[in-house]
Motif scaffolding. Structure first.
Motif, PDB file in Angstrom:
ATOM      1  N   LYS A 250      34.068  39.622  43.536  1.00 28.26           N
ATOM      2  CA  LYS A 250      32.791  39.078  43.813  1.00 28.26           C
ATOM      3  C   LYS A 250      32.942  37.826  44.722  1.00 28.26           C
ATOM      4  O   LYS A 250      32.724  37.940  45.089  1.00 28.26           O
ATOM      5  CB  LYS A 250      31.775  38.801  42.481  1.00 28.26           C
ATOM      6  N   LYS A 253      33.633  38.165  48.717  1.00 23.63           N
ATOM      7  CA  LYS A 253      33.507  38.452  49.869  1.00 23.63           C
ATOM      8  C   LYS A 253      33.395  37.850  50.765  1.00 23.63           C
ATOM      9  O   LYS A 253      32.593  35.816  51.111  1.00 23.63           O
ATOM     10  CB  LYS A 253      31.601  38.469  49.604  1.00 23.63           C
ATOM     11  N   THR A 254      33.509  37.915  52.157  1.00 22.54           N
ATOM     12  CA  THR A 254      33.491  37.344  53.990  1.00 22.54           C
ATOM     13  C   THR A 254      33.040  37.389  54.823  1.00 22.54           C
ATOM     14  O   THR A 254      32.288  36.826  55.562  1.00 22.54           O
ATOM     15  CB  THR A 254      35.137  36.844  53.964  1.00 22.54           C
ATOM     16  N   SER A 255      32.916  38.883  54.825  1.00 25.67           N
ATOM     17  CA  SER A 255      33.105  39.058  56.414  1.00 25.67           C
ATOM     18  C   SER A 255      30.434  39.475  56.625  1.00 25.67           C
ATOM     19  O   SER A 255      30.288  39.093  55.365  1.00 25.67           O
ATOM     20  CB  SER A 255      32.851  40.801  56.405  1.00 25.67           C
ATOM     21  N   ILE A 256      30.001  39.370  57.517  1.00 21.73           N
ATOM     22  CA  ILE A 256      28.785  39.881  57.369  1.00 21.73           C
ATOM     23  C   ILE A 256      29.033  40.965  56.985  1.00 21.73           C
ATOM     24  O   ILE A 256      27.627  40.635  56.420  1.00 21.73           O
ATOM     25  CB  ILE A 256      28.291  39.929  59.133  1.00 21.73           C
ATOM     26  N   ASP A 258      30.101  42.771  54.120  1.00 17.93           N
ATOM     27  CA  ASP A 258      30.356  41.926  52.573  1.00 17.93           C
ATOM     28  C   ASP A 258      28.625  41.257  52.176  1.00 17.93           C
ATOM     29  O   ASP A 258      28.073  41.136  51.356  1.00 17.93           O
ATOM     30  CB  ASP A 258      30.505  40.826  52.889  1.00 17.93           C
ATOM     31  N   ARG A 259      27.874  39.993  53.704  1.00 13.49           N
ATOM     32  CA  ARG A 259      27.402  39.468  52.600  1.00 13.49           C
ATOM     33  C   ARG A 259      25.758  40.421  53.092  1.00 13.49           C
ATOM     34  O   ARG A 259      24.723  40.393  51.582  1.00 13.49           O
ATOM     35  CB  ARG A 259      26.743  38.387  54.153  1.00 13.49           C
ATOM     36  N   ASP A 261      26.007  43.891  51.832  1.00 15.30           N
ATOM     37  CA  ASP A 261      25.900  44.594  51.089  1.00 15.30           C
ATOM     38  C   ASP A 261      25.763  43.574  49.635  1.00 15.30           C
ATOM     39  O   ASP A 261      25.305  44.372  48.329  1.00 15.30           O
ATOM     40  CB  ASP A 261      27.701  44.674  50.546  1.00 15.30           C
ATOM     41  N   ASN A 262      25.917  41.817  49.746  1.00 22.02           N
ATOM     42  CA  ASN A 262      25.061  41.728  48.213  1.00 22.02           C
ATOM     43  C   ASN A 262      24.305  40.353  48.566  1.00 22.02           C
ATOM     44  O   ASN A 262      24.311  39.480  47.822  1.00 22.02           O
ATOM     45  CB  ASN A 262      26.652  40.575  48.311  1.00 22.02           C
ATOM     46  N   SER A 263      23.211  41.492  49.866  1.00 24.66           N
ATOM     47  CA  SER A 263      21.933  40.628  49.804  1.00 24.66           C
ATOM     48  C   SER A 263      21.076  40.803  49.099  1.00 24.66           C
ATOM     49  O   SER A 263      20.509  41.452  48.222  1.00 24.66           O
ATOM     50  CB  SER A 263      21.800  40.829  51.341  1.00 24.66           C
ATOM     51  N   THR A 309      21.697  42.464  43.426  1.00 23.72           N
ATOM     52  CA  THR A 309      22.154  43.481  44.692  1.00 23.72           C
ATOM     53  C   THR A 309      22.652  44.786  45.264  1.00 23.72           C
ATOM     54  O   THR A 309      22.679  45.150  44.052  1.00 23.72           O
ATOM     55  CB  THR A 309      23.689  42.456  45.432  1.00 23.72           C
TER      56      THR A 309
END
Length: 461
Positions: A250, A253-256, A258-259, A261-263, A309
């Motif tokens: 958790k 989370k850095t890349s787009i 990842d965002r 995936d965790n939206s 998410t």
């Protein structure tokens, strides 16, 4: 965990007769019960040989029944896997885990821990059998972890969690089977609503009585502190590492990507669409619309909302599928057994034997016994309903017996012998980290005690 424990070999003269019987059952199961996979293979071979010797089926007939039957329940197998996996994912969500951890702190000693686990698991399984198996296992593990060092006997704690599986609630495929148009016995009885079977007053009373008696039986089975085997420290350490890895993931989370995936928005929108569908579905179908598919969808939606998410829910499902491997491996074998029993007429012969010795008053009881026997070979409520349901209900009409009470006997037979048939314990054991031999001795005692209670009630229904 290898628990050939001292409970089976102890010669303590101060033990009660109840504990001595329990210890004997534990010893027998640990010494002689094969693995669940080997048991499934043995049952298949037994049915093959019996069908070959005692029916008109040839060797090639039996071979063909076996091979064709292997794929008979693929759709149903997937439904059962999804029920288990979605129930596991929801039960393993942060909100449910917080509830379980709070519950785990309620019992204050090793005896109350076992009694409490049995009580909670029974209620959870009544609501949904897949959820109950998972929640019971997680609760047992949490209690054992929190109380590590207090001599709580882990095998009996897990057995207590499995004891809830005897409960028959609204997710029972046998109770649900005759509620829908086109069911296997509709030409005999028509539609049978849950209000006439599951919610029959005497069945409700029996369900509540078992909720009281089963935890009480576990109270008397708890081994002494000296004989107790606690949860293996490696299980606790594995859970701790998994939680740390989840926390580290958790924080990375850095890349787009990842965002995405965790939206929360993406998953909540899709879960919302499914929720709208469910509301519309049940507004039209009502409670009778509750079937296997709708239960899967309900727990999928709940799991999505609970995890928040896409990444969290996908990881929860990935973890959950590890508990379904034994089901995937063994269900085709039991499907083959089911087809052999059906095509050779052996299932009908077993059912008919009990019908022939029944009267209008005793048919529900003997239906209970026959379905328990068949369930040992076909641990599937759906399969049992398809094979035995029409036969039992037709007999009820012919004998003038209570169709509703016969249905109750059929449904409880589907679960009673599961206390000595380890198939449905496999997901729970996968979570708990135990072997089937560790818990079956305790489950056998529940089998005997609950059998007496259910038999008495079926005689007076």
């Amino acid at each position: 965990m290898n628990n050939t424990s001292s409970t089976g070999n102890s010669t303590n003269p101060n033990k009660s007769w109840f504990r001595k019987i329990t210890d004997g059952l534990v010893y027998i199961m640990q010494e002689y019960l094969p693995s669940s996979y080997v048991l499934a293979l043995l049952l298949a071979l037994i049915v093959f040989i019996v069908g070959l010797v005692f029916t008109d089926s040839s060797f090639m007939d039996m071979v063909n029944y076996s091979g064709e039957g292997f794929f008979e329940l693929l759709g149903f197998t997937m439904q059962m896997v999804l029920i288990l996996v979605t129930g596991h994912a929801f039960a393993n969500s942060p909100i449910i885990l917080r509830i379980l951890r709070r519950l785990a702190r309620i019992p204050k000693n090793r005896v109350s821990a076992v009694v409490f686990t049995s009580f909670v698991s029974y209620i959870a399984t009544y609501l949904h059998w897949g959820f109950g198996l998972v929640a019971g296992a997680l609760l047992a593990k949490e209690i054992a972890t929190i109380n590590y060092g207090k001599k709580i006997h882990y095998p009996i704690l897990v057995a207590a969690a499995y004891s809830g599986n005897i409960a028959r609630g609204p997710s029972s495929s046998i109770f649900l089977g005759p509620t829908s148009p086109g069911h296997a016995a509709e030409h005999i009885t028509g539609i049978i609503p849950l209000s006439d079977t599951l919610l029959m007053p005497l069945n409700v009373v029996m369900t509540i009585l078992l909720l009281i008696v089963i935890p009480l039986v576990y109270h008397f089975m708890v081994p002494s502190a000296e004989e107790s085997i606690e949860i293996d420290a490696s299980i606790i350490e594995a859970d701790r590492r998994a939680q740390e890895e989840s926390g580290n993931a958790k924080g990375a989370k850095t890349s787009i990507a990842d965002r995405f995936d965790n939206s929360k928005i993406i998953l909540m929108l899709f879960a919302g669409i499914l929720l709208i569908y469910l509301v519309g579905y049940f507004s039209e179908a009502g409670f009778l619309g509750l079937d296997i598919n709708s239960i899967i969808l309900i727990f999928m939606v709940l799991g999505m909302f609970a995890h928040g998410t896409p990444n969290n829910y996908a990881n929860a499902i990935k973890t959950a599928t590890a508990t379904a491997d034994s089901m995937i491996l063994q269900f085709p074998i039991y499907a083959a057994i089911m087809v052999m029993l059906r095509e050779t007429g052996l299932a009908s012969t077993i059912s008919q034997f009990f019908i022939d010795i029944s009267s209008a008053n005793t048919l529900p009881l003997f239906t209970f016994y026959s379905s328990s026997l068949i369930n040992f070979f076909i641990p599937s409520g759906g399969g049992l309903w398809a094979i035995q349901g029409p036969i039992a209900l037709e007999a009820a009409v012919e004998l003038g017996a209570s169709v509703e009470a016969t249905m109750v006997g059929l449904a409880w037979g589907d679960t009673w012998s599961s206390q000595i048939q380890p198939f449905w314990a496999l997901p729970l054991l996968a979570i708990a980290g135990l072997d089937v031999k560790d818990i079956m001795g305790y489950c056998s005692m529940i089998f005997f005690v609950s059998g007496i209670i259910i038999s008495v009630f079926l005689l007076i229904m």
